[in-house]
Write a protein that holds these residues in place. Structure first.
Motif, PDB file in Angstrom:
ATOM      1  N   LYS A   1      -3.615   6.347   8.777  1.00 37.63           N
ATOM      2  CA  LYS A   1      -4.759   6.439   7.853  1.00 37.63           C
ATOM      3  C   LYS A   1      -4.604   5.424   6.724  1.00 37.63           C
ATOM      4  O   LYS A   1      -5.558   4.767   6.316  1.00 37.63           O
TER       5      LYS A   1
ATOM      6  N   LYS B   1      -5.407   1.902   7.769  1.00 42.54           N
ATOM      7  CA  LYS B   1      -6.850   1.644   7.883  1.00 42.54           C
ATOM      8  C   LYS B   1      -7.495   1.300   6.537  1.00 42.54           C
ATOM      9  O   LYS B   1      -8.599   0.781   6.505  1.00 42.54           O
ATOM     10  N   THR B   2      -6.802   1.612   5.439  1.00 46.54           N
ATOM     11  CA  THR B   2      -7.373   1.320   4.109  1.00 46.54           C
ATOM     12  C   THR B   2      -7.130  -0.126   3.666  1.00 46.54           C
ATOM     13  O   THR B   2      -7.627  -0.547   2.627  1.00 46.54           O
TER      14      THR B   2
ATOM     15  N   LYS C   1      -7.444  -4.078   3.218  1.00 46.75           N
ATOM     16  CA  LYS C   1      -8.622  -4.961   3.194  1.00 46.75           C
ATOM     17  C   LYS C   1      -8.157  -6.413   3.236  1.00 46.75           C
ATOM     18  O   LYS C   1      -7.244  -6.797   2.510  1.00 46.75           O
TER      19      LYS C   1
ATOM     20  N   ASN D   1       1.329   4.196  -3.156  1.00 44.09           N
ATOM     21  CA  ASN D   1       1.111   5.629  -2.959  1.00 44.09           C
ATOM     22  C   ASN D   1       2.243   6.504  -3.529  1.00 44.09           C
ATOM     23  O   ASN D   1       2.121   7.723  -3.543  1.00 44.09           O
TER      24      ASN D   1
ATOM     25  N   GLN E   1       0.834  -1.207   0.000  1.00 41.53           N
ATOM     26  CA  GLN E   1       0.000   0.000   0.000  1.00 41.53           C
ATOM     27  C   GLN E   1       0.872   1.264   0.000  1.00 41.53           C
ATOM     28  O   GLN E   1       0.574   2.238  -0.690  1.00 41.53           O
TER      29      GLN E   1
END
Length: 244
Positions: free
Chosen positions: A77, A80-81, A83, A42, A38
């Motif tokens: 943050k 928390k994204t 999955k 970004n 992740q």
């Protein structure tokens, strides 16, 4: 989604260390890999490197972290994204190992300590699927989880000054392969002709955290044949794609 309680620490002037619970665990590994992916996605230009271990992720920035609190808020943050339904694609590598006595110089001692025959030790070691947790200590040294408890073996009290390249060994609850000649205190049970680190290749180490390793027992004759093929750049490690 199984979220862990993470700890964020400043690590030197240019790094942030993120820590998961202190244990060797497949769910933690998956979580670290997903978080790492992740962060990569970004494309944060200030980040120059990400290094993972059993239960931590080190984020190295290109300059001094002046806003540690803000960086942590952003990372929280981002975490928390994640999955849980996101499957991780990895590879299972089939590594040939010769467990002959000429290589497996500690097999007799393990056999005596564990009250198992040498063939039983080889059978136990080569039947398991091992997970690559991280790469470290030496370039290309794979830290593998999944060793059968029956062949756990304490490290040697006095490490050897020279362990051969390709030595397959057991230390406590782990097994691993020495990618280069080095000192080492693990118990040596065989040798693999495969190169785990080649500086001349675009990707020097073929395995990644999350991959699996399985060992295939081979004879000395097969070992020498594969070694010759590797020297002629004529050997491909068998692998298959797996999803977790």
């Amino acid at each position: 989604f199984m979220a862990f309680n993470l700890r964020y620490k400043q690590f030197g002037e240019r790094s942030i260390l993120i820590e998961w619970p202190a244990m060797i665990d497949g769910n933690i590994l998956k979580d670290i890999i997903q978080f790492k992916d992740q962060i990569h996605k970004n494309n944060i230009k200030e980040i120059v490197e990400l290094k993972s271990a059993y239960n931590s992720l080190l984020i190295i920035y290109n300059s001094i972290c002046r806003n540690f609190e803000n960086d942590v808020i952003f990372l929280k943050k981002l975490y928390k994204t994640l999955k849980s339904e996101h499957d991780i694609m990895s590879k299972r590598w089939k590594i040939p190992v010769c467990y002959d006595a000429v290589f497996g110089i500690d097999l007799k001692a393990i056999s005596k300590e564990k009250n198992l025959s040498i063939s039983e030790i080889i059978d136990i070691h080569s039947k398991a699927f091992y997970t690559v947790y991280f790469i470290g200590f030496l370039p290309g040294f794979l830290y593998l989880g999944g060793l059968d408890e029956a062949i756990f073996m304490p490290r040697k009290r006095t490490p050897r000054l020279k362990v051969e390249k390709g030595a397959v060994a057991i230390g406590e609850n782990q097994t691993g392969i020495y990618p280069t000649v080095s000192p080492g205190g693990w118990n040596i049970i065989g040798n693999s002709p495969v190169s785990f680190f080649n500086i001349n290749k675009e990707v020097p180490c073929f395995a990644n955290p999350g991959d699996q390793i399985t060992f295939q027992s081979i004879s000395i004759k097969e070992y020498l044949k594969i070694k010759a093929q590797i020297e002629n750049n004529d050997y491909q490690i068998e692998s298959e794609v797996i999803y977790d």
